[in-house]
Design a protein around this motif. Sequence first.
Motif: not given
Length: 246
Positions: A144-146, A213, A227, A230-231, A233-234, A237
Amino acid sequence: MQEKIDKLVEWLQQQVEEAGVNGLLVGVSGGIDSAVVTNLVKRAAPENSLAVILPCKSNPKDMEDAKKVIDRAGISSLTVDLSETHEVLISNIQRQLTEQNALHEEQQQLADANLRARLRMSTLYTLATNYKYLVVGTDNAAEWFTGYFTKYGDGGVDLVPLVHQTKGDVREMAKYLDVPDEIINKQPSAGLWEGQTDENEMGTSYAIIDSYLKGKEIPHKDKEIIERMHRNSAHKREMAKAPEKF
């Protein structure tokens, strides 16, 4: 661990009640995350739960593993083979793009893989509508985070019970739930193409993402990869973006 499982089961039951539906279903891939969710779904809705195997030009071993999970969990199941549907659709799309001289070869592997994930999502929702069930996803905290999931594919679900559990947490939960050892120990893979593994594709490991995490120090190279993922794939989410009302 029993307390954690009880809380997740209770949460799933609460979602069923609040949504006014009959039960829950999950797509079972033969991997550890879907194995854990299968067991949670069965516990939350013993008489109104369904596990669905969705092969799409898949490795037969993944189907065997999925069946082992289903048999051990004692959950109702069915199989919908999407291989032919996928072949018809991807061939048609690629033919149209080729005729328009618009086919980007370097993007085809990803486009093909994402189509498989989205065909699975569409199939799960078609079944969910039939049974009046909610679709339960299998994404863990690292994924989920990545953003390591397909938007409107495996990310297109109603509920994500494992979203706060690291890959290590899921592994411990799987042991407690008596998931077969070969599934707990197998190399994580979305099964999107021959030889594909999650960690090779991401460029880092679940163990390192878990450490990140949890606020632990990790190598700078891995931190940059995590990171950046994460950026980038914002959008996955978030709900679809809209302009401000005017």
